[in-house]
Design a protein around this motif. Sequence first.
Motif, mmCIF file in Angstrom:
data_model
loop_
_atom_site.group_PDB
_atom_site.id
_atom_site.type_symbol
_atom_site.label_atom_id
_atom_site.label_comp_id
_atom_site.label_asym_id
_atom_site.label_seq_id
_atom_site.Cartn_x
_atom_site.Cartn_y
_atom_site.Cartn_z
ATOM 1 N N VAL A 99 0.839 -1.197 0.000
ATOM 2 C CA VAL A 99 0.000 0.000 0.000
ATOM 3 C C VAL A 99 0.879 1.253 0.000
ATOM 4 O O VAL A 99 0.580 2.232 -0.677
ATOM 5 C CB VAL A 99 -0.958 -0.009 1.218
ATOM 6 C CG1 VAL A 99 -1.647 1.328 1.398
ATOM 7 C CG2 VAL A 99 -1.972 -1.130 1.079
ATOM 8 N N GLY A 100 1.997 1.221 0.723
ATOM 9 C CA GLY A 100 2.924 2.354 0.746
ATOM 10 C C GLY A 100 3.472 2.676 -0.632
ATOM 11 O O GLY A 100 3.625 3.840 -1.000
ATOM 12 N N ALA A 101 3.765 1.647 -1.419
ATOM 13 C CA ALA A 101 4.257 1.853 -2.783
ATOM 14 C C ALA A 101 3.168 2.456 -3.660
ATOM 15 O O ALA A 101 3.449 3.291 -4.529
ATOM 16 C CB ALA A 101 4.737 0.528 -3.376
ATOM 17 N N VAL A 102 1.926 2.062 -3.437
ATOM 18 C CA VAL A 102 0.808 2.629 -4.192
ATOM 19 C C VAL A 102 0.638 4.103 -3.859
ATOM 20 O O VAL A 102 0.450 4.935 -4.750
ATOM 21 C CB VAL A 102 -0.489 1.831 -3.919
ATOM 22 C CG1 VAL A 102 -1.702 2.531 -4.506
ATOM 23 C CG2 VAL A 102 -0.363 0.421 -4.460
ATOM 24 N N ILE A 103 0.731 4.456 -2.587
ATOM 25 C CA ILE A 103 0.628 5.869 -2.179
ATOM 26 C C ILE A 103 1.737 6.674 -2.843
ATOM 27 O O ILE A 103 1.505 7.766 -3.361
ATOM 28 C CB ILE A 103 0.682 6.009 -0.641
ATOM 29 C CG1 ILE A 103 -0.563 5.376 -0.004
ATOM 30 C CG2 ILE A 103 0.799 7.479 -0.234
ATOM 31 C CD1 ILE A 103 -0.509 5.301 1.511
ATOM 32 N N GLN A 104 2.941 6.137 -2.844
ATOM 33 C CA GLN A 104 4.075 6.819 -3.456
ATOM 34 C C GLN A 104 3.843 7.024 -4.954
ATOM 35 O O GLN A 104 4.119 8.100 -5.490
ATOM 36 C CB GLN A 104 5.344 6.008 -3.209
ATOM 37 C CG GLN A 104 6.619 6.715 -3.572
ATOM 38 C CD GLN A 104 7.823 5.904 -3.131
ATOM 39 O OE1 GLN A 104 7.849 4.690 -3.272
ATOM 40 N NE2 GLN A 104 8.824 6.591 -2.602
ATOM 41 N N THR A 105 3.312 6.034 -5.635
ATOM 42 C CA THR A 105 3.021 6.139 -7.061
ATOM 43 C C THR A 105 1.946 7.189 -7.324
ATOM 44 O O THR A 105 2.050 7.969 -8.274
ATOM 45 C CB THR A 105 2.576 4.775 -7.625
ATOM 46 O OG1 THR A 105 3.618 3.824 -7.391
ATOM 47 C CG2 THR A 105 2.281 4.859 -9.103
ATOM 48 N N VAL A 106 0.921 7.224 -6.483
ATOM 49 C CA VAL A 106 -0.140 8.229 -6.643
ATOM 50 C C VAL A 106 0.426 9.635 -6.487
ATOM 51 O O VAL A 106 0.127 10.521 -7.289
ATOM 52 C CB VAL A 106 -1.289 7.990 -5.627
ATOM 53 C CG1 VAL A 106 -2.258 9.164 -5.617
ATOM 54 C CG2 VAL A 106 -2.019 6.707 -5.932
ATOM 55 N N LEU A 107 1.250 9.846 -5.474
ATOM 56 C CA LEU A 107 1.825 11.173 -5.247
ATOM 57 C C LEU A 107 2.701 11.612 -6.413
ATOM 58 O O LEU A 107 2.659 12.770 -6.831
ATOM 59 C CB LEU A 107 2.610 11.204 -3.937
ATOM 60 C CG LEU A 107 1.782 11.046 -2.662
ATOM 61 C CD1 LEU A 107 2.688 10.968 -1.443
ATOM 62 C CD2 LEU A 107 0.768 12.163 -2.520
ATOM 63 N N LYS A 108 3.484 10.688 -6.964
ATOM 64 C CA LYS A 108 4.333 11.017 -8.116
ATOM 65 C C LYS A 108 3.494 11.327 -9.344
ATOM 66 O O LYS A 108 3.758 12.293 -10.063
ATOM 67 C CB LYS A 108 5.296 9.871 -8.418
ATOM 68 C CG LYS A 108 6.437 9.771 -7.439
ATOM 69 C CD LYS A 108 7.358 8.632 -7.801
ATOM 70 C CE LYS A 108 8.501 8.525 -6.811
ATOM 71 N NZ LYS A 108 9.398 7.412 -7.128
ATOM 72 N N SER A 109 2.470 10.518 -9.603
ATOM 73 C CA SER A 109 1.602 10.750 -10.760
ATOM 74 C C SER A 109 0.843 12.061 -10.619
ATOM 75 O O SER A 109 0.684 12.812 -11.580
ATOM 76 C CB SER A 109 0.599 9.603 -10.907
ATOM 77 O OG SER A 109 1.254 8.404 -11.166
ATOM 78 N N TYR A 110 0.368 12.332 -9.425
ATOM 79 C CA TYR A 110 -0.379 13.556 -9.135
ATOM 80 C C TYR A 110 0.487 14.784 -9.420
ATOM 81 O O TYR A 110 0.052 15.729 -10.068
ATOM 82 C CB TYR A 110 -0.818 13.523 -7.672
ATOM 83 C CG TYR A 110 -1.775 14.600 -7.252
ATOM 84 C CD1 TYR A 110 -3.148 14.392 -7.338
ATOM 85 C CD2 TYR A 110 -1.325 15.800 -6.731
ATOM 86 C CE1 TYR A 110 -4.040 15.369 -6.918
ATOM 87 C CE2 TYR A 110 -2.203 16.773 -6.316
ATOM 88 C CZ TYR A 110 -3.561 16.554 -6.412
ATOM 89 O OH TYR A 110 -4.431 17.534 -6.000
ATOM 90 N N ALA A 111 1.729 14.761 -8.947
ATOM 91 C CA ALA A 111 2.652 15.878 -9.172
ATOM 92 C C ALA A 111 3.034 15.991 -10.647
ATOM 93 O O ALA A 111 3.101 17.093 -11.202
ATOM 94 C CB ALA A 111 3.898 15.705 -8.314
ATOM 95 N N ARG A 112 3.287 14.869 -11.305
ATOM 96 C CA ARG A 112 3.671 14.862 -12.715
ATOM 97 C C ARG A 112 2.564 15.460 -13.585
ATOM 98 O O ARG A 112 2.836 16.147 -14.556
ATOM 99 C CB ARG A 112 3.971 13.432 -13.165
ATOM 100 C CG ARG A 112 4.582 13.348 -14.545
ATOM 101 C CD ARG A 112 4.928 11.917 -14.961
ATOM 102 N NE ARG A 112 5.548 11.109 -13.917
ATOM 103 C CZ ARG A 112 5.015 9.996 -13.416
ATOM 104 N NH1 ARG A 112 3.867 9.543 -13.837
ATOM 105 N NH2 ARG A 112 5.656 9.320 -12.488
ATOM 106 N N GLU A 113 1.315 15.200 -13.231
ATOM 107 C CA GLU A 113 0.182 15.726 -13.991
ATOM 108 C C GLU A 113 -0.124 17.181 -13.655
ATOM 109 O O GLU A 113 -0.959 17.798 -14.299
ATOM 110 C CB GLU A 113 -1.059 14.869 -13.747
ATOM 111 C CG GLU A 113 -0.928 13.469 -14.299
ATOM 112 C CD GLU A 113 -2.112 12.591 -13.950
ATOM 113 O OE1 GLU A 113 -3.152 13.123 -13.487
ATOM 114 O OE2 GLU A 113 -2.012 11.375 -14.139
#
Length: 136
Positions: free
Chosen positions: A40-54
């Motif tokens: 779940v921690g890796a998923v949160i990290q991926t969401v934060l990166k995608s959110y910032a990238r977009e």
Amino acid sequence: MLNYKQKKNQPLKGNRFLISVTVLGSSGPIRFVVNEEDLVGAVIQTVLKSYAREGRFPALGSNLNDFLLYCPISETEALSPWDNIGSVGVRNFMLCRKPQTETAIDVEKSPSVSRKATGSWKTWFNNALTLKISSH
């Protein structure tokens, strides 16, 4: 800060599936493919990166320890960062910022000022719906 990255040379185990993560206050969900064994921690990290990238708003930051991932069927309990994302059995999630805690020192300095407690994402969502319906 915890490190949730998986090694790139490890073979993929388990099934892959598409998940949808709605960030509280954002315009729409972020969708991506995960492995059922991902933490779940890796998923949160991926969401934060995608959110910032977009370039989405409001800006969230990159500290995954400031956020909780909720499953709509478990109502009030956030998922543990050490759980596998596939163990939940759902594909839709809600990412919320952890509630700010008020220290005893702050209360002593301003006893007449009371802070409104931050509610859950469901309370926020219901309030947003009520406002939208009443404005039409």
